[in-house]
Every structure is written in structure tokens, then in C-alpha cells.
Design an enzyme around this catalytic site. Structure first.
Site, PDB file in Angstrom:
ATOM      1  N   GLY A 238     -23.402  -3.792  -2.762  1.00 26.94           N
ATOM      2  CA  GLY A 238     -22.940  -4.567  -3.906  1.00 26.94           C
ATOM      3  C   GLY A 238     -21.439  -4.750  -4.027  1.00 26.94           C
TER       4      GLY A 238
ATOM      5  CD  GLU B 208     -20.992   1.444  -7.189  1.00 27.46           C
ATOM      6  OE1 GLU B 208     -20.940   0.535  -6.336  1.00 27.46           O
ATOM      7  OE2 GLU B 208     -21.911   2.281  -7.227  1.00 27.46           O
ATOM      8  CG  ASP B 209     -21.795  -3.009  -7.308  1.00 27.49           C
ATOM      9  OD1 ASP B 209     -21.846  -1.782  -7.569  1.00 27.49           O
ATOM     10  OD2 ASP B 209     -22.773  -3.627  -6.852  1.00 27.49           O
TER      11      ASP B 209
ATOM     12  CG  ASP C  12     -27.411   0.317 -14.795  1.00 22.58           C
ATOM     13  OD1 ASP C  12     -27.278   0.079 -16.001  1.00 22.58           O
ATOM     14  OD2 ASP C  12     -28.500   0.230 -14.209  1.00 22.58           O
TER      15      ASP C  12
ATOM     16  CE  LYS D 136     -25.874  -3.494 -16.175  1.00 26.87           C
ATOM     17  NZ  LYS D 136     -27.234  -3.459 -15.587  1.00 26.87           N
TER      18      LYS D 136
ATOM     19  CG  PHE E  35     -30.866  -7.194 -13.719  1.00 23.37           C
ATOM     20  CD1 PHE E  35     -30.701  -6.005 -13.032  1.00 23.37           C
ATOM     21  CD2 PHE E  35     -31.056  -8.367 -12.992  1.00 23.37           C
ATOM     22  CE1 PHE E  35     -30.715  -5.978 -11.642  1.00 23.37           C
ATOM     23  CE2 PHE E  35     -31.079  -8.342 -11.598  1.00 23.37           C
ATOM     24  CZ  PHE E  35     -30.913  -7.139 -10.931  1.00 23.37           C
TER      25      PHE E  35
ATOM     26  CG  ASP F 234     -29.262  -7.212  -4.886  1.00 22.56           C
ATOM     27  OD1 ASP F 234     -28.595  -6.265  -5.354  1.00 22.56           O
ATOM     28  OD2 ASP F 234     -30.427  -7.066  -4.460  1.00 22.56           O
TER      29      ASP F 234
HETATM   30  P1  IMP Z   1     -26.552   3.379 -11.320  1.00 21.99           P
HETATM   31  O1  IMP Z   1     -26.823   4.463 -10.328  1.00 21.99           O
HETATM   32  O2  IMP Z   1     -27.684   3.201 -12.280  1.00 21.99           O
HETATM   33  O3  IMP Z   1     -25.230   3.545 -12.031  1.00 21.99           O
HETATM   34  O4  IMP Z   1     -26.517   2.000 -10.567  1.00 21.99           O
HETATM   35  C1  IMP Z   1     -25.684   1.804  -9.538  1.00 21.99           C
HETATM   36  C2  IMP Z   1     -26.074   0.673  -8.612  1.00 21.99           C
HETATM   37  O5  IMP Z   1     -27.205  -0.095  -9.044  1.00 21.99           O
HETATM   38  C3  IMP Z   1     -24.931  -0.287  -8.601  1.00 21.99           C
HETATM   39  O6  IMP Z   1     -23.991   0.074  -7.634  1.00 21.99           O
HETATM   40  C4  IMP Z   1     -25.587  -1.600  -8.294  1.00 21.99           C
HETATM   41  O7  IMP Z   1     -25.626  -1.790  -6.900  1.00 21.99           O
HETATM   42  C5  IMP Z   1     -26.968  -1.478  -8.880  1.00 21.99           C
HETATM   43  N1  IMP Z   1     -27.012  -2.141 -10.206  1.00 21.99           N
HETATM   44  C6  IMP Z   1     -26.811  -1.597 -11.426  1.00 21.99           C
HETATM   45  N2  IMP Z   1     -26.919  -2.499 -12.411  1.00 21.99           N
HETATM   46  C7  IMP Z   1     -27.197  -3.673 -11.801  1.00 21.99           C
HETATM   47  C8  IMP Z   1     -27.402  -5.011 -12.295  1.00 21.99           C
HETATM   48  O8  IMP Z   1     -27.342  -5.326 -13.500  1.00 21.99           O
HETATM   49  N3  IMP Z   1     -27.651  -5.955 -11.336  1.00 21.99           N
HETATM   50  C9  IMP Z   1     -27.719  -5.674 -10.012  1.00 21.99           C
HETATM   51  N4  IMP Z   1     -27.524  -4.439  -9.512  1.00 21.99           N
HETATM   52  C10 IMP Z   1     -27.260  -3.446 -10.397  1.00 21.99           C
HETATM   53 MG    MG Z   2     -23.276  -0.683  -5.982  1.00 14.89          MG
END
Ligand code: IMP
Ligand code: MG
Length: 178
Positions: A48, A102-103, A106, A134, A155, A162
Site C-alpha cells: 500500500g 506506512e500508507d 487503521d 483512522k 474504507f 486497494d
Molecule cells: P491495520 O493493521 O488495521 O492498522 O491496517 C493496516 C493495513 O491495512 C494498512 O497498511 C493498509 O494496507 C490496510 N488498510 C487499512 N485500512 C484500509 C482502507 O481503508 N483501505 C484499504 N486498505 C486499508
Molecule cells: Mg499498508
């Protein structure tokens, strides 16, 4: 409002490329100020973060090395809550300042796990730069050193992010229409 279709889902324009670039300039400035004499190792978290890493690195003027790791925790629009193992880090990070690019943060599970793994490898410090955050979705107490934009718990796709592999090439960010 401009909307797009990816597979079975409709998304509407949420953050324009101009807003993204503005946030990135600010982040690069902050990082330059903090990291000037630290010879940082910048690590882009694939897939991402490829667009964010490319753009922020073009604005960052501090001498640095750039590397890439891969992990994944998402399936469709839901996090699996599990983060696959860190793949591809070949650099020795002992004594180094490491900055994760990091993109999006979440739930925070990915970045929390990665920071812990890296801290076990003897770095001087591990910093986190995330384009998007977020706050309402985050379940882990993670320190985010550089944040581009805080966004609602929706989302989103585009600019590297993606839906089932699609939408990464969009220059703007779109949110899911429910
Ligand atoms: P986390 O571990 O829940 O913080 O999520 C991390 C990864 O999930 C990010 O690096 C993204 O690649 C993916 N991700 C989280 N939220 C979204 C979203 O809204 N759209 C697409 N990918 C997401
Ligand atoms: Mg990511």
C-alpha cells in the site's frame, strides 16, 4: 461528487491529490527537521505505501537509505486481525534510526507488530510516518511520529490503497459508498 466503481463496490471522491501532496510536503519538512544528522533507514511497507513512499522521499532532503518490506493483514474490506511475518528486510538495523513509511494506520495492529519486531533487532530508534490515520478504528497504543491526515473510520481506496488489489493506481483517495 466524482464516483468510481471497483468490482461490486462504489466509491466517491474523498481526498484530492492536491490535499495529499500538501500533507506530504508538511511531513517531509517535519522529518527533515528531526532526522537531519541521523542517517536514517527509511522502510516502505508494501504494497500500500508505494505511492506515499515515492512522493515523500522526493521531498525529503536528508541523506538516507530506502528499503522495502512486505506484509499484509487485509482481505477485501475487513482486516483479518493477523499480520503476516515481516518479509524482505535484509539490512542490519543495529544502532540505526529506522523510519517506517506506512500508507494508513487503521486498527494499528500492523504497525504495532512491525515496530515490536524491529525493536527486537537492536535499532537506535524506530519512528513511524503514516500518510493516513483512522483514530476511531485504532485499537493499539502506537506512537505515530508523523501523520499526514486523520480520517473517519471508512474504507478507502486510491493512492496505493486497494480493494481486492484494485484502485492502487488512482491519484486521489475515494471512500466506500454504503
Ligand atoms: P491495520 O493493521 O488495521 O492498522 O491496517 C493496516 C493495513 O491495512 C494498512 O497498511 C493498509 O494496507 C490496510 N488498510 C487499512 N485500512 C484500509 C482502507 O481503508 N483501505 C484499504 N486498505 C486499508
Ligand atoms: Mg499498508
Amino acid at each position: 461528487m466524482r464516483s468510481i466503481q471497483l468490482g461490486d463496490k462504489t466509491f466517491e471522491l474523498s481526498i484530492t491529490s492536491t490535499e495529499i501532496q500538501k500533507a506530504i510536503y508538511r511531513m517531509a519538512d517535519e522529518m527533515d527537521r528531526d532526522l537531519k544528522d541521523k542517517n536514517p533507514l527509511m522502510i516502505c511497507i508494501l504494497n500500500g505505501s508505494f505511492m506515499f513512499a515515492a512522493d515523500v522521499m522526493k521531498k525529503f532532503t536528508t541523506p538516507c537509505q530506502v528499503s522495502f518490506v512486505k506484509l499484509a493483514s487485509y482481505q477485501g474490506t475487513q482486516t483479518t486481525g493477523q499480520v503476516k511475518e515481516l518479509i524482505g528486510l535484509t539490512e542490519d538495523i543495529v544502532g540505526r534510526t529506522v523510519v517506517l513509511l506506512e500508507d494508513i494506520v487503521d486498527t494499528g495492529v500492523t504497525i504495532d507488530n512491525l515496530v515490536k519486531q524491529l525493536n527486537g533487532m537492536g535499532p537506535r530508534e524506530v519512528k513511524v510516518a503514516t500518510l493516513l490515520f483512522k483514530p476511531d478504528a485504532c485499537k493499539r497504543d502506537v506512537t505515530l511520529d508523523y501523520v499526514g491526515l486523520s480520517i473517519p473510520n471508512e474504507f478507502i481506496v486510491g493512492y496505493g490503497l486497494d480493494y481486492n488489489g484494485y484502485g492502487r493506481n488512482l491519484p486521489d483517495i475515494y471512500s466506500l459508498v454504503k
